[in-house]
Scaffold this active site. Structure first.
Site, mmCIF file in Angstrom:
data_model
loop_
_atom_site.group_PDB
_atom_site.id
_atom_site.type_symbol
_atom_site.label_atom_id
_atom_site.label_comp_id
_atom_site.label_asym_id
_atom_site.label_seq_id
_atom_site.Cartn_x
_atom_site.Cartn_y
_atom_site.Cartn_z
ATOM 1 N N HIS A 78 -0.426 9.007 -0.762
ATOM 2 C CA HIS A 78 0.585 8.365 0.086
ATOM 3 C C HIS A 78 1.528 9.346 0.502
ATOM 4 O O HIS A 78 1.718 10.541 -0.216
ATOM 5 C CB HIS A 78 1.475 7.456 -0.673
ATOM 6 C CG HIS A 78 0.748 6.398 -1.333
ATOM 7 N ND1 HIS A 78 0.214 6.626 -2.563
ATOM 8 C CD2 HIS A 78 0.690 5.001 -0.934
ATOM 9 C CE1 HIS A 78 -0.270 5.212 -3.051
ATOM 10 N NE2 HIS A 78 -0.043 4.557 -2.146
ATOM 11 N N ASP B 288 3.892 10.805 -2.105
ATOM 12 C CA ASP B 288 3.232 11.347 -3.213
ATOM 13 C C ASP B 288 3.300 12.926 -3.242
ATOM 14 O O ASP B 288 3.294 13.617 -4.177
ATOM 15 C CB ASP B 288 1.691 10.982 -3.297
ATOM 16 C CG ASP B 288 1.242 9.489 -3.598
ATOM 17 O OD1 ASP B 288 2.331 8.971 -4.037
ATOM 18 O OD2 ASP B 288 0.221 9.266 -3.215
HETATM 19 C C1 XLS Z 1 -2.222 -0.798 -5.212
HETATM 20 C C2 XLS Z 1 -3.105 -0.344 -4.239
HETATM 21 C C3 XLS Z 1 -2.615 1.171 -3.712
HETATM 22 C C4 XLS Z 1 -3.460 1.363 -2.498
HETATM 23 C C5 XLS Z 1 -2.623 2.426 -1.600
HETATM 24 O O1 XLS Z 1 -2.492 -1.758 -5.928
HETATM 25 O O2 XLS Z 1 -4.334 -0.152 -4.933
HETATM 26 O O3 XLS Z 1 -2.999 2.310 -4.731
HETATM 27 O O4 XLS Z 1 -4.694 1.913 -2.695
HETATM 28 O O5 XLS Z 1 -1.717 2.248 -1.234
#
Ligand code: XLS
Ligand code: NI
Ligand code: NI
Length: 447
Positions: A109, A112
């Protein structure tokens, strides 16, 4: 560290060398027993089939916090006070880990890899700086970005949603964030861009104009697609379904819902689905079911490889260890002819009480070995073709004669009635489920 690139940098995982394949006979916990990246399975290396990705958020940001307690994972890359300095350390730690574990892809993200700034401009600059550093490290190590996304669920401004927020000003902030994240994906040559709408849903229908919110969601996805294509993004846009959590109800509820949304709005040229095991099970389906729905519609984009807990009704995001479940997933992937621009991203976190840095390695080694076993089992099953032949035979009555005419839309309801009236009671035919299950188990156990 044996890698010139890291010379002069601090080592974040000291004492752990590059993880090697040592085979099932090895007792070394820091070695692969089944994932042998160069092993050829039906014409392709394991590495090329599985395309493992590391999730930046869980592995380098998640600090073990749960609703009942704070940090348990104290990271050496999280010690600097200046958030950009800490972000740079984190990037070094991440690339050290990628190189040592030997996975070819990663995912992140925006927040991140770069801290949010005080203004849109500052956030964009932070991201650009970190993305430039990431590009250098990608070039030096050969790592690739499987997909990027924007975190539009953590900041308090998104508590009522991002693309579906009732306040236009918040929607515009989300738009700015997505634009910058798409720019980052393009710069880093990502194969995909994911939309997981964590807060695109509602907590209560009493205060929600669902129709309007869904319309905004569609308009924003189209705007993002149009911008991305104009700016040169060649990868897949992907919707990641999940039924709930953090909202009570999420609009991209499950794969069937996301696929229908894509098809209904004519987005199938640009959009695919990114399927996560634990999200499928939260929606009351199996991983296998959701993958099948996507594949049957030609929309299987990528996979978030994790698993849930059968006793818990939330997204526990555990590392995959269930070979049976993983095999059923790999059957769909192989029958789909692979995933083109997708891979297996470990959207999984080690447990709150797994506090050694070696635990991050154990977690990924387990996940990679699980899917290596699954790939080989699925390959045995798919290549033998026993099950597919049995399934084909089960529907043989539609291959010729009146059954084929029905599929070709040649009968009205009255004509079908007349056919039924003119023939006796059909013989019962066994579904032979137990036999199918035995064949699958035999493939898993090497037959
Ligand atoms: C959360 C999601 C997230 C997505 C990316 O439950 O899995 O991690 O993969 O935003
Ligand atoms: Ni996910
Ligand atoms: Ni998840």
């Amino acid at each position: 560290m044996g890698n010139d690139f890291f010379k002069g940098n601090k080592e974040f995982f000291p004492g752990i060398a590059k993880i090697k394949y040592e085979g099932p006979g090895s007792d070394n916990p820091l070695a692969f027993k089944f994932y042998n990246e160069n092993k050829i399975v039906s014409g392709k290396s394991m590495k090329a089939h599985l395309k493992f990705g590391i999730a930046y958020w869980h592995s380098f940001c998640g600090d073990g916090t749960d609703p009942f307690g704070g940090t348990t994972h104290f990271y050496p890359w999280n010690e600097k006070n200046d958030p950009m300095d800490a972000a740079k350390d984190k990037l070094d730690a991440a690339f050290e880990f990628f190189t040592k574990i030997g996975a070819p892809y990663y995912c992140f993200h925006d927040r991140d890899i770069a801290p949010e700034g005080k203004t849109v401009l500052e956030s964009e600059k932070n991201l650009q700086t970190m993305v430039e550093m990431a590009k250098e490290r990608q070039d030096a190590t050969g790592m690739k970005l499987l997909w990027a996304t924007a975190n539009m669920f953590s900041h308090h401004r998104y508590m009522n949603g991002a693309f579906t927020n009732p306040d236009f000003k918040v929607l515009a902030k989300a738009a700015a964030q997505v634009k910058a994240a798409i720019d980052a994906a393009i710069y880093l040559g990502a194969d995909g861009y994911v939309f997981w709408g964590g807060r695109e849903g509602y907590m209560s229908l009493l205060n929600t104009d669902m129709k309007r919110e869904k319309d905004h969601l569609l308009k924003m996805l189209i705007a993002a697609r149009d911008y991305g294509r104009k700016a040169g993004f060649k990868g897949n846009f992907m919707i990641e379904p999940k039924p709930m959590e953090p909202t009570k109800h999420q609009y991209d509820y499950d794969t069937e819902t996301a696929v229908s949304f894509i098809l209904q709005n004519g987005l199938e040229k640009d959009f695919r689905v990114n399927i996560e095991n634990n999200h499928a099970t939260l929606a009351g389906h199996t991983f296998w079911h959701d993958l099948k729905i996507a594949s049957d519609n030609g929309l299987l984009g990528s996979i978030d490889a994790n698993q849930g807990d059968y006793q818990n009704g939330w997204d526990t995001d555990q590392f995959p260890t269930n070979v049976y479940e993983a095999t059923r997933a790999m059957i769909v992937v192989l029958e789909n002819g692979g995933m083109e621009k997708g891979g297996l991203n470990f959207d999984a976190k080690r447990r709150r009480n797994s506090t050694d840095s070696a635990d991050l390695f154990h977690a990924h080694i387990g996940g990679m070995d699980t899917f290596a076993l699954a790939l080989e089992a699925a390959d045995r099953l798919v290549n033998k073709g026993t099950i597919s032949a049995m399934v084909k035979d089960r529907y043989a009555s539609f291959d010729k004669g009146a059954g084929a005419d029905f599929e070709a839309c040649k009968f009205s309801l009255e004509q079908l009635r007349d056919l039924a009236a003119g023939s006796g009671e059909p013989e019962t035919t066994s579904g032979r489920q137990e036999l199918y299950e035995n064949i699958l188990n035999n493939a898993i156990y090497g037959k």
